[in-house]
Design an enzyme around this catalytic site. Structure first.
Site, PDB file in Angstrom:
ATOM      1  N   LYS A 179      49.693  73.636  21.877  1.00 41.76           N
ATOM      2  CA  LYS A 179      50.571  74.768  21.566  1.00 41.76           C
ATOM      3  C   LYS A 179      50.365  75.874  22.599  1.00 41.76           C
ATOM      4  O   LYS A 179      49.238  76.328  22.818  1.00 41.76           O
ATOM      5  CB  LYS A 179      50.333  75.274  20.143  1.00 41.76           C
TER       6      LYS A 179
ATOM      7  N   GLU B 298      51.061  74.316   7.962  1.00 42.03           N
ATOM      8  CA  GLU B 298      49.722  74.795   8.327  1.00 42.03           C
ATOM      9  C   GLU B 298      49.372  76.042   7.519  1.00 42.03           C
ATOM     10  O   GLU B 298      50.169  76.975   7.448  1.00 42.03           O
ATOM     11  CB  GLU B 298      49.710  75.115   9.823  1.00 42.03           C
TER      12      GLU B 298
END
Length: 216
Positions: free
Chosen positions: A134, A45
Site C-alpha cells: 500500500k 480492516e
C-alpha cells in the site's frame, strides 16, 4: 515473494477495495460489516488503535465467514500478528514495511499488506514476503509517483493507494497503475451508522466498476 493465501486472493480478485474501520466499536461493527458486504466489499480492516479492535475482528470474522476476509490494520510488531491470528483475522496491514511483522504474518499463513512510500521500502517488503503493497500516505504522493514506481516494481505484487482516496480521485490512480485502494475516513468515521456507510460504499464500488482498467 510468497504466494498469497487463497482466501485473500479470491477476495482481492472480487473487489480490491479495503474498508478501513478506524475507530469502530465492537457493538456497531457487525451492522457496518453487513452493509459493506452487501455493497460488494470483501476485504475489511479494523486498525488496532480502535476501541477493543480484537473483539471487533473476532465478531466480524464470525459474522462474515465465507463472505469477507477480515484483518487488522496498524499492526506494528510480531506479537500483534499473533493476537490477530487468535481473533480470527486473515489479513495484516501496517503503515510501514517492518520485515519482522511481514515474516510473522507469512509464517502464520495470513495475507501481508505493508505500507511503503519509496521504492527501497517496497523492495524490502517484497523480499520479506509481502503479498500486496500500500502506497501510504497516498495524499502525500501522486498518481505520477505511483506510475513511476510501477515501472520498476514487480507487476505480480498488487499496489494499492491508501490515504485521502475519494470516489472522485480513484480514476487517476487506476490509470497510474493502482490495482486497489484502502478506504478510510471517506468511507467510515466514528459516528457513521450502517446506512451512511452503505451509501458511501456504494459510491466507491460504482467508481471502481466504472473504470475499464480496474477489472483488467
Amino acid at each position: 515473494m510468497s504466494a498469497a493465501p487463497a482466501d485473500f486472493t479470491a477476495a482481492f480478485a472480487h473487489c480490491p477495495l479495503v474498508a478501513i474501520l478506524r475507530g469502530i466499536a465492537p457493538g456497531e461493527v457487525e451492522a457496518v460489516g453487513e452493509a459493506l458486504v452487501e455493497a460488494g466489499f470483501t476485504l475489511i480492516e479494523v486498525p488496532l488503535n480502535s476501541p477493543q479492535p480484537l473483539e471487533s475482528i473476532a465478531r466480524l470474522a464470525r459474522r462474515l465467514e465465507g463472505r469477507a476476509v477480515i484483518g487488522a490494520g496498524t499492526v506494528l510488531d510480531a506479537g500483534e500478528v499473533a493476537a490477530v491470528v487468535r481473533a480470527g483475522g486473515r489479513l495484516v496491514v501496517s503503515p510501514n514495511s517492518d520485515a519482522a511483522v511481514i515474516a510473522a504474518t507469512v509464517e502464520a499463513g495470513l495475507a501481508s499488506m505493508p505500507g511503503y512510500f519509496t521504492p527501497s521500502e517496497a523492495f524490502a517488503a517484497i523480499r520479506a514476503g509481502a503479498h500486496a503493497l500500500k502506497l501510504f500516505p497516498a495524499e502525500a504522493a501522486s498518481p505520477a509517483v505511483l506510475r513511476a514506481q510501477a515501472a520498476v516494481l514487480p507487476p505480480a505484487v498488487p499496489r494499492l493507494a491508501v490515504g485521502g482516496i475519494t470516489p472522485e480521485s480513484m480514476a487517476g490512480w487506476i490509470a497510474a497503475g493502482a490495482r486497489g485502494f484502502g478506504l478510510g475516513s471517506a468511507l467510515y468515521k466514528p459516528g457513521f451508522d450502517a446506512a451512511e456507510v452503505r451509501g458511501r460504499a456504494d459510491r466507491f464500488i460504482a467508481s471502481w466498476s466504472a473504470e475499464p482498467t480496474a477489472a483488467s
